[in-house]
Enzyme design. Structure first.
Site, PDB file in Angstrom:
ATOM      1  N   ASP A  53     -26.049 -64.251  13.029  1.00 30.71           N
ATOM      2  CA  ASP A  53     -26.351 -65.279  14.013  1.00 30.71           C
ATOM      3  C   ASP A  53     -25.147 -66.188  14.211  1.00 30.71           C
ATOM      4  O   ASP A  53     -24.259 -66.277  13.360  1.00 30.71           O
ATOM      5  CB  ASP A  53     -27.563 -66.093  13.556  1.00 30.71           C
ATOM      6  CG  ASP A  53     -28.331 -66.697  14.718  1.00 30.71           C
ATOM      7  OD1 ASP A  53     -27.823 -66.664  15.848  1.00 30.71           O
ATOM      8  OD2 ASP A  53     -29.444 -67.211  14.484  1.00 30.71           O
ATOM      9  N   ARG A  77     -25.762 -59.642  20.777  1.00 25.90           N
ATOM     10  CA  ARG A  77     -26.934 -60.369  21.271  1.00 25.90           C
ATOM     11  C   ARG A  77     -26.393 -61.591  22.011  1.00 25.90           C
ATOM     12  O   ARG A  77     -25.728 -62.434  21.422  1.00 25.90           O
ATOM     13  CB  ARG A  77     -27.822 -60.820  20.108  1.00 25.90           C
ATOM     14  CG  ARG A  77     -29.027 -61.650  20.538  1.00 25.90           C
ATOM     15  CD  ARG A  77     -29.789 -62.162  19.308  1.00 25.90           C
ATOM     16  NE  ARG A  77     -31.099 -62.654  19.657  1.00 25.90           N
ATOM     17  CZ  ARG A  77     -31.532 -63.907  19.442  1.00 25.90           C
ATOM     18  NH1 ARG A  77     -30.728 -64.800  18.873  1.00 25.90           N
ATOM     19  NH2 ARG A  77     -32.737 -64.258  19.791  1.00 25.90           N
ATOM     20  N   LYS A  97     -28.018 -68.199  25.540  1.00 28.20           N
ATOM     21  CA  LYS A  97     -27.417 -69.326  26.254  1.00 28.20           C
ATOM     22  C   LYS A  97     -26.763 -70.291  25.275  1.00 28.20           C
ATOM     23  O   LYS A  97     -25.673 -70.791  25.514  1.00 28.20           O
ATOM     24  CB  LYS A  97     -28.469 -70.050  27.088  1.00 28.20           C
ATOM     25  CG  LYS A  97     -28.944 -69.260  28.301  1.00 28.20           C
ATOM     26  CD  LYS A  97     -29.913 -70.076  29.142  1.00 28.20           C
ATOM     27  CE  LYS A  97     -30.398 -69.283  30.347  1.00 28.20           C
ATOM     28  NZ  LYS A  97     -31.347 -70.060  31.179  1.00 28.20           N
ATOM     29  N   THR A 137     -33.768 -64.156  26.106  1.00 32.75           N
ATOM     30  CA  THR A 137     -34.137 -65.118  27.134  1.00 32.75           C
ATOM     31  C   THR A 137     -35.631 -65.115  27.398  1.00 32.75           C
ATOM     32  O   THR A 137     -36.295 -64.079  27.259  1.00 32.75           O
ATOM     33  CB  THR A 137     -33.389 -64.824  28.451  1.00 32.75           C
ATOM     34  OG1 THR A 137     -33.687 -65.838  29.413  1.00 32.75           O
ATOM     35  CG2 THR A 137     -33.777 -63.467  29.016  1.00 32.75           C
ATOM     36  N   ARG A 160     -36.463 -75.521  19.039  1.00 30.88           N
ATOM     37  CA  ARG A 160     -37.411 -74.895  19.958  1.00 30.88           C
ATOM     38  C   ARG A 160     -38.091 -75.946  20.827  1.00 30.88           C
ATOM     39  O   ARG A 160     -38.309 -75.717  22.019  1.00 30.88           O
ATOM     40  CB  ARG A 160     -38.470 -74.113  19.170  1.00 30.88           C
ATOM     41  CG  ARG A 160     -37.943 -72.991  18.316  1.00 30.88           C
ATOM     42  CD  ARG A 160     -37.336 -71.844  19.086  1.00 30.88           C
ATOM     43  NE  ARG A 160     -35.993 -72.081  19.612  1.00 30.88           N
ATOM     44  CZ  ARG A 160     -34.874 -72.054  18.895  1.00 30.88           C
ATOM     45  NH1 ARG A 160     -34.926 -71.810  17.595  1.00 30.88           N
ATOM     46  NH2 ARG A 160     -33.716 -72.262  19.450  1.00 30.88           N
TER      47      ARG A 160
END
Length: 305
Positions: A131, A182, A185, A224, A287
């Site tokens: 990540d 991957r 945004k 997305t 989130r």
């Protein structure tokens, strides 16, 4: 944008974390975005998703390990998770953050953990996604990724963030080396010196990167929930003659369930990121920052606490 910036600031605020963790409303909201606090619960959630035809990637939440002991603990937890995935016969990927593996201490500490995890994943034929975190870590993360990808090219991929100016050249490099990317945004608060400040510019960069990956990428993943972006991706793939098996969409656990299943029904590969663990607070707040209605709700609740 002001609310989003406030929530991203709160994501790193320990006093706010304490308030949220003690708040009676928090657990039900957290359970919407987080599959549980232990691997057994997360694996059960992953199995349920697989039964619905969805692909999965398990993500043990945590970042910024404060010392070598915590980094070692995280490394052991991920090695154990790989063995649990194998024992369960569950086709699934894992996602890791390098600060969780000790990147704040040293690159070599993080490398030791990363190499061990990817080596074991390669043995088990499980895919690892490295990540991407805040821009302060971008170059160091890519440096470690290059090293591990050279050793285990089929077992590991990277995340790139479209809102960073540098991503155009980073994407070209990753495509050239055949790395699985991957593209997202971006979810961290960044200064205008390194990232596009306006949503329209971020969206334009994201579309540009998707097109490049559809043309030349190695099984790219498009993360997305934006319906316009999804439709644009579908249309571009159709025009370019890119088969649906050559890429995948990715969404977050607990968000857009019907859309996820609809994409599967349409013949697309659709992967759900399944986060779990006790260190859920920063993830949870990011989130919320992406969903304005939830931002307003939690701010009201925090003021009442």
């Amino acid at each position: 944008m002001v609310l989003r910036a406030a929530m991203l600031w709160l994501a790193g605020n320990t006093r706010a974390e304490d308030l949220v963790r003690r708040a009676p409303f928090a657990r039900s909201m957290v359970e919407r975005f987080v599959a549980g606090e232990d691997s057994e619960t997360a694996l059960a959630a992953a199995r349920a998703l697989r039964e619905r035809g969805l692909l999965v990637s398990l993500d043990l939440l945590g970042e910024n390990a404060p010392d070598e002991a915590r980094a070692a603990e995280a490394g052991r937890a991920y090695l154990a998770l790989l063995d649990q995935i194998e024992a369960a016969g569950l086709p699934g990927n894992i996602s890791i953050k390098l600060t969780m593996l000790g990147l704040d201490n040293s690159d070599e500490l993080a490398w030791e953990k990363l190499e061990a995890i990817v080596r074991r994943a390669d043995e088990l034929e499980i895919f690892v996604r490295v990540d991407m975190e805040g821009s302060d870590y971008t170059e160091r993360t890519l440096g470690l990724f290059r090293r591990v990808h050279d050793l285990y090219p089929k077992a590991v991929g990277i995340v790139l963030q479209s809102y960073l100016y540098r991503t155009d050249r980073d994407l070209d490099e990753m495509i050239e080396r055949g790395a699985r990317v991957r593209i997202v945004k971006g979810a961290y608060k960044e200064p205008e010196t390194v990232a596009y400040p306006h949503k329209s510019d971020v969206d334009a960069a994201f579309r540009r990167h998707i097109e490049l990956l559809l043309e030349d990428g190695n099984y790219p993943a498009f993360a997305t929930h934006d319906e316009a972006i999804i439709r644009m991706t579908q249309g571009y793939a159709l025009r370019m003659g890119v088969e649906r098996s050559r890429f995948e969409f990715q969404m977050l656990y607990g968000i857009g369930k019907r859309r996820q299943e609809a994409l599967v029904a349409e013949g697309y590969n659709m992967r759900v990121y399944v986060p779990y663990g006790t260190s859920w607070y920063p993830y949870f707040m990011r989130r919320l920052a992406e969903r304005p209605a939830n931002v307003l709700f939690i701010l009201r609740q925090m003021l009442r606490s």
